[in-house]
Design an enzyme around this catalytic site. Structure first.
Site: not given
Length: 292
Positions: A208, A230, A178, A146, A111
């Site tokens: 950004e 963005d 950002k 992410k 597994r």
């Protein structure tokens, strides 16, 4: 003897330390305090087995070094013959590994080995689908941060197996300003000035923006190396490419999907980043079949 590093994608690095760490944590999670009590109870110690790791769908394979390391960790007596290596494209039903050795170890490793190959091959396969839709353009598809906590190095490696490219690995790779940084720092001009003052000569700065007005301000400053566009629609992305005229690297982000990637690439942007490559890749269907 075959080793985990011999199964790596020859064009992508994955640290042996990352492989060892991931395998150790995964086996520790599965074995607990008493080990595989099912195999211990039902399989005599001297029993041997031969198994085939088989692809149950077509796609791009990744994670074989981790599968091998898992097997070898449980028993050095296990012998593995690899029919492909990472980054290979396989067909449904194709044999990937042939495994021979102590049956208990093979069953205990099953597994964990399949989890690694299924997860990473899923990422590699999805990435390859994105890349295929950008063929004929200059654009590169890249991943984001992410990722699954603790598995970032592995998942970003899988993106490279699929023909994609990596964005930064962490907060220490590069400066990525950002919208919240801009808001707290008091605007595009001030935040870029502070970033440029702080950055070393090898550190890139990306910022950004979500409007062409902001892009013009960035271009006028001359302080950014790259601009993240963005959630811009296709027409605005095309205008941004014309406005930048090659002065900075342009990256499209937000709304980057399999359905939209070809149109985004056609606008002329240099990169498109998609968190979906890692956070939404479906598991690659593979199995470990015991040969009678």
């Amino acid at each position: 003897m075959i080793t985990p590093t011999s199964l790596l994608n020859p064009d992508a690095f994955l640290s042996p330390l990352a492989i060892d760490d991931a395998v150790h944590r995964a086996l520790d999670e599965d074995l607990g305090r008493a080990g595989d009590i099912t195999s211990l109870a039902t399989i005599p110690e001297a029993t041997t087995a031969q198994a085939i790791l088989v692809a149950r769908q077509s796609g791009v394979i990744a994670g074989l070094p981790l599968a091998l390391a898992t097997l070898q960790k449980l028993s050095p007596a296990i012998e593995v013959r690899a029919h492909v290596r990472d980054a290979a494209r396989v067909a449904r039903g194709q044999h990937v590994l042939t495994i021979t050795g102590p049956a208990r170890a093979v069953l205990t490793a099953e597994r964990t080995a399949l989890n690694f190959v299924g997860r990473l091959s899923g990422i590699a396969t999805l990435t390859a689908d994105y890349v295929a839709r950008t063929e004929g353009t200059k654009m590169r598809i890249c991943c984001t941060r992410k990722t699954t906590p603790g598995l970032r190095a592995l998942e970003k490696y899988a993106v490279r197996c699929g023909g994609g490219f990596n964005h930064r690995f962490g907060l220490d790779d590069a400066i990525l300003i950002k919208d919240n940084h801009v808001a707290v720092a008091g605007g595009i001009g001030p935040v870029l000035e502070r970033a440029r003052t702080h950055a070393g000569h090898l550190v890139k700065i990306e910022i950004e923006v979500d409007t062409l007005t902001q892009l013009r301000e960035v271009l006028d400053s001359g302080l950014a190396d790259a601009v993240l566009l963005d959630n811009m629609d296709l027409a605005t992305l095309s205008e941004a490419v014309e406005l930048a005229a090659g002065r900075v690297v342009l990256e499209a982000s937000g709304g980057v999907t399999l359905e939209s990637i070809a149109a985004i690439a056609a606008t002329g942007v240099d990169y498109a980043s998609s968190g979906a490559l890692t956070h939404s890749a479906p598991n690659f269907d593979c199995a470990l079949d015991i040969e009678a």
